[in-house]
Design a protein around this motif. Sequence first.
Motif, PDB file in Angstrom:
ATOM      1  N   LYS A 256       0.799  -1.223   0.000  1.00  0.00           N
ATOM      2  CA  LYS A 256       0.000   0.000   0.000  1.00  0.00           C
ATOM      3  C   LYS A 256       0.839   1.284   0.000  1.00  0.00           C
ATOM      4  O   LYS A 256       0.486   2.266  -0.660  1.00  0.00           O
ATOM      5  CB  LYS A 256      -0.974   0.011   1.185  1.00  0.00           C
ATOM      6  CG  LYS A 256      -0.311   0.161   2.541  1.00  0.00           C
ATOM      7  CD  LYS A 256      -1.326   0.177   3.664  1.00  0.00           C
ATOM      8  CE  LYS A 256      -0.686   0.510   5.003  1.00  0.00           C
ATOM      9  NZ  LYS A 256       0.569  -0.158   5.316  1.00  0.00           N
TER      10      LYS A 256
ATOM     11  N   TYR B 193      -4.952  -8.103   1.105  1.00  0.00           N
ATOM     12  CA  TYR B 193      -5.125  -7.413   2.380  1.00  0.00           C
ATOM     13  C   TYR B 193      -6.213  -8.045   3.242  1.00  0.00           C
ATOM     14  O   TYR B 193      -6.265  -7.814   4.432  1.00  0.00           O
ATOM     15  CB  TYR B 193      -5.417  -5.925   2.154  1.00  0.00           C
ATOM     16  CG  TYR B 193      -4.181  -5.071   2.354  1.00  0.00           C
ATOM     17  CD1 TYR B 193      -3.058  -5.290   1.583  1.00  0.00           C
ATOM     18  CD2 TYR B 193      -4.133  -4.089   3.331  1.00  0.00           C
ATOM     19  CE1 TYR B 193      -1.908  -4.560   1.765  1.00  0.00           C
ATOM     20  CE2 TYR B 193      -2.985  -3.342   3.525  1.00  0.00           C
ATOM     21  CZ  TYR B 193      -1.882  -3.580   2.740  1.00  0.00           C
ATOM     22  OH  TYR B 193      -0.741  -2.857   2.930  1.00  0.00           O
TER      23      TYR B 193
ATOM     24  N   THR C 190      -0.917  -8.685   5.585  1.00  0.00           N
ATOM     25  CA  THR C 190      -0.698  -7.238   5.651  1.00  0.00           C
ATOM     26  C   THR C 190       0.363  -6.735   4.676  1.00  0.00           C
ATOM     27  O   THR C 190       0.469  -5.536   4.457  1.00  0.00           O
ATOM     28  CB  THR C 190      -0.258  -6.814   7.069  1.00  0.00           C
ATOM     29  OG1 THR C 190       0.864  -7.604   7.444  1.00  0.00           O
ATOM     30  CG2 THR C 190      -1.388  -6.990   8.067  1.00  0.00           C
TER      31      THR C 190
END
Length: 269
Positions: free
Chosen positions: A14, A163, A167
Motif C-alpha cells: 500500500k 489485504y 498485511t
Amino acid sequence: MSERRHILLISGGKDSTALALYMRDKYPERDVEYLFCDTHKELRETYDYLARIEAFLEKPITRLAAGHGERGFDHFLKVFGDYLPAPSMRWCTKKMKIEPFESYVGDDPVDLYVGIRADERREGYISTKPNIRPVFPFKEDGITKTDVFRILDQSGVGVPEYYEWRTRSGCYFCFFQQKIEWVGLMEKHPDLFELAKGYEKPDQGFTWIQGESLEALAQPDRVEQIKQETAKRRAAAKAGRKPRSLAEAFGAQPDDADDDAVGCLICHL
Ligand code: SF4
C-alpha cells in the motif's frame, strides 16, 4: 555527468503504491521511473495489483528480472547451503532486490523515493552507493497511514486483494509473515503453502518460522489455537488494553506484529 534520475520502487504494497500516486499528483513534471524487483515468488494478487497500478499511473512499471530462472531464489538457496533466509540472514533481499536494483541504476545519480510514513519509526533502504540519494516524501510531508488509505481510496486504486488476510506484499513464503498469515496462505493458496513446506528441512532446523515447521502449524488444533489467539489479541488491541498475562504478551510477538513493526523495507513498503 548524467542527469539525475527519479526512481520509485514499487513493492505491490500500500505505501509504495500510495507514494507513486502522491508523487504523480504533486510533481507531474517529474519523470519518475517505477521499478518492481520481481522474485517470481510473489502472490498472484500482487501481480494483479501491479497491473492495476500501471493502469492508474498510465505508465509501465519496469520489472527487474534478476530474481528468476538460473539465478532466482532456488539458485541462491543452493549457494547459501539450503539455509532458508531469516530476519538475521536476509540474503534474499540482498540477492534478489538490492543487487538487481543497484546494478540497474549503475553509477547514475538517482533520487530514490521511499514510502516510509511520518507515523513510522523505521529506517528505509540505506544505500551504500553514494550516487543513490534516498528521499522520504511521506516523512517530509507528514503523511500517515490514514492518509495512505485515503490516497488509495480517492484514486480508485484501492488496496491489494491479499489485504483480506495478509498485511504485506512480498514472497509467498516470506519469513516476516505472521502465523495467522501462514494460516491464510494455507487456506487461500494451498498449493503455495505446500511449495513453502517443501523448502523446509525440520530435522536440520531449516524452517520458515523459528522452532515450528509448517507441517506442525497446519495441524487443525494448532490452526484453531492460532486463530483464537489472534482474535483475542486483536480484540485487546481494539480495546486499547495491554496484554493481561505474560503468555498473552509473549504470544503476541510474532502474530501481533503490525505491518509497520517488522518487515523487509525494500520488499514490503
Ligand atoms: S519478501 Fe521476504 S522472502 Fe521475499 S525477498 Fe523480501 S524478505 Fe526475502
